[in-house]
Design a protein around this motif. Structure first.
Motif, short mmCIF file in Angstrom:
data_model
loop_
_atom_site.label_atom_id
_atom_site.label_comp_id
_atom_site.label_asym_id
_atom_site.label_seq_id
_atom_site.Cartn_x
_atom_site.Cartn_y
_atom_site.Cartn_z
N ALA A 1 8.09 -9.27 -7.23
CA ALA A 1 8.68 -7.92 -6.77
C ALA A 1 7.76 -7.25 -5.72
O ALA A 1 6.60 -7.50 -5.57
N GLN A 2 8.25 -6.43 -4.96
CA GLN A 2 7.66 -5.65 -3.78
C GLN A 2 6.69 -4.80 -4.36
O GLN A 2 6.80 -4.19 -5.31
N PRO A 3 5.37 -4.89 -4.12
CA PRO A 3 4.19 -3.91 -4.69
C PRO A 3 4.68 -2.57 -4.39
O PRO A 3 5.31 -2.48 -3.06
N SER A 4 4.30 -1.54 -5.12
CA SER A 4 4.71 -0.19 -4.75
C SER A 4 3.57 0.45 -4.11
O SER A 4 2.20 -0.22 -3.99
N THR A 5 3.63 1.55 -3.77
CA THR A 5 2.63 2.36 -2.90
C THR A 5 2.16 3.78 -3.44
O THR A 5 3.27 4.13 -4.21
N ASP A 6 1.02 4.09 -3.51
CA ASP A 6 0.63 5.20 -4.04
C ASP A 6 0.71 6.22 -3.13
O ASP A 6 1.26 6.28 -1.91
N ALA A 7 0.36 7.69 -3.37
CA ALA A 7 0.37 8.69 -2.53
C ALA A 7 -0.17 8.50 -1.10
O ALA A 7 0.19 9.05 0.08
N GLU A 8 -1.36 7.63 -0.92
CA GLU A 8 -2.08 7.43 0.16
C GLU A 8 -1.57 6.00 1.13
O GLU A 8 -1.91 5.87 2.00
N GLY A 9 -0.38 5.73 0.49
CA GLY A 9 0.23 4.61 1.19
C GLY A 9 -0.38 3.19 0.76
O GLY A 9 -0.08 2.29 1.30
N THR A 10 -1.33 2.96 -0.17
CA THR A 10 -1.91 1.77 -0.38
C THR A 10 -1.09 1.30 -1.37
O THR A 10 -0.68 1.65 -2.45
N ALA A 11 -1.09 -0.32 -1.28
CA ALA A 11 -0.27 -1.18 -2.26
C ALA A 11 -0.83 -1.07 -3.67
O ALA A 11 -2.05 -1.40 -3.61
N ASP A 12 -0.31 -1.10 -4.51
CA ASP A 12 -0.65 -1.19 -6.04
C ASP A 12 -0.03 -2.50 -6.64
O ASP A 12 1.25 -2.35 -7.04
N ALA A 13 -0.44 -3.71 -6.53
CA ALA A 13 -0.10 -4.88 -7.03
C ALA A 13 0.18 -4.91 -8.42
O ALA A 13 1.02 -5.75 -9.16
N SER A 14 -0.33 -4.05 -9.27
CA SER A 14 -0.44 -4.15 -10.72
C SER A 14 0.89 -3.69 -11.27
O SER A 14 1.09 -3.59 -12.37
N VAL A 15 1.40 -2.63 -10.59
CA VAL A 15 2.65 -2.03 -10.96
C VAL A 15 3.57 -2.90 -10.84
O VAL A 15 3.87 -3.79 -10.15
N GLY A 16 4.42 -3.01 -12.22
CA GLY A 16 5.63 -4.08 -12.39
C GLY A 16 4.97 -5.58 -12.89
O GLY A 16 5.85 -6.22 -13.14
N ALA A 17 3.76 -5.56 -12.82
CA ALA A 17 3.31 -7.03 -13.41
C ALA A 17 3.34 -7.16 -14.81
O ALA A 17 3.47 -5.87 -15.58
N THR A 18 3.70 -8.15 -15.32
CA THR A 18 3.69 -8.54 -16.78
C THR A 18 2.57 -9.29 -17.16
O THR A 18 1.99 -10.30 -16.33
N ASN A 19 2.34 -9.34 -18.60
CA ASN A 19 1.22 -10.15 -19.22
C ASN A 19 1.88 -10.83 -20.28
O ASN A 19 2.19 -10.20 -21.23
N PRO A 20 2.21 -12.23 -20.33
CA PRO A 20 2.83 -12.82 -21.08
C PRO A 20 1.97 -12.71 -22.56
O PRO A 20 2.29 -12.78 -23.74
N PHE A 21 0.52 -12.66 -22.43
CA PHE A 21 -0.26 -12.60 -23.50
C PHE A 21 -0.30 -11.39 -24.38
O PHE A 21 -0.09 -11.26 -25.48
N LYS A 22 -0.28 -10.21 -23.47
CA LYS A 22 -0.20 -9.01 -24.05
C LYS A 22 1.21 -8.79 -24.60
O LYS A 22 1.51 -7.98 -25.74
#
Length: 130
Positions: A32-53
């Motif tokens: 999915a499209q990475p989200s951005t925080d308040a400063e406009g930097t991309a956060d690739a960890s949001v929405g990421a899934t971990n099958p082991f977890k």
């Protein structure tokens, strides 16, 4: 003459616990499209899934009947019944044995972190402890 002292070799259990911790805490970026925080930097960890977890969070107690065990037959005949539930994706382990193994090794930071991760992600194990 200086004697070189080598560290003691790690046991297989120590290495496996380290690998499990790495796999549980690794987050891969989602498609999915990475989200951005308040400063406009991309956060690739949001929405990421971990099958082991996810599997760790769904782990069930082998000492109790499985929640969806209606017919008693297993579709995974090649895998021991103590490892996989009938749905084929759920890890099944004895909470009592897991508790005993972790309790005997709580002097090690890895065991404490692994216990924390199991308690944090698996409400069934948390209820077992309480």
């Amino acid at each position: 003459e200086t004697e070189v002292v080598l560290p003691a070799p790690q046991s297989l259990a120590d290495r496996c616990s380290l690998l499990l911790l790495v796999l549980i805490n690794h987050a891969r970026p989602s498609a999915a499209q990475p989200s951005t925080d308040a400063e406009g930097t991309a956060d690739a960890s949001v929405g990421a899934t971990n099958p082991f977890k996810d599997v760790l969070g769904k782990m069930q107690d082998s000492d109790r009947p499985l929640a969806d065990d209606s017919n008693g037959s297993s579709s995974n005949d090649s895998i021991p019944p103590q490892l996989v539930a009938d749905d084929g994706t759920t890890l099944v382990a004895s909470y009592n044995a897991l508790h005993d193994a972790l309790a005997t090794s709580l002097v090690d930071d890895r065991a404490v972190l692994l216990l924390y991760m199991i308690v944090y992600t698996n409400h069934g194990f948390l209820n077992y402890l309480l």
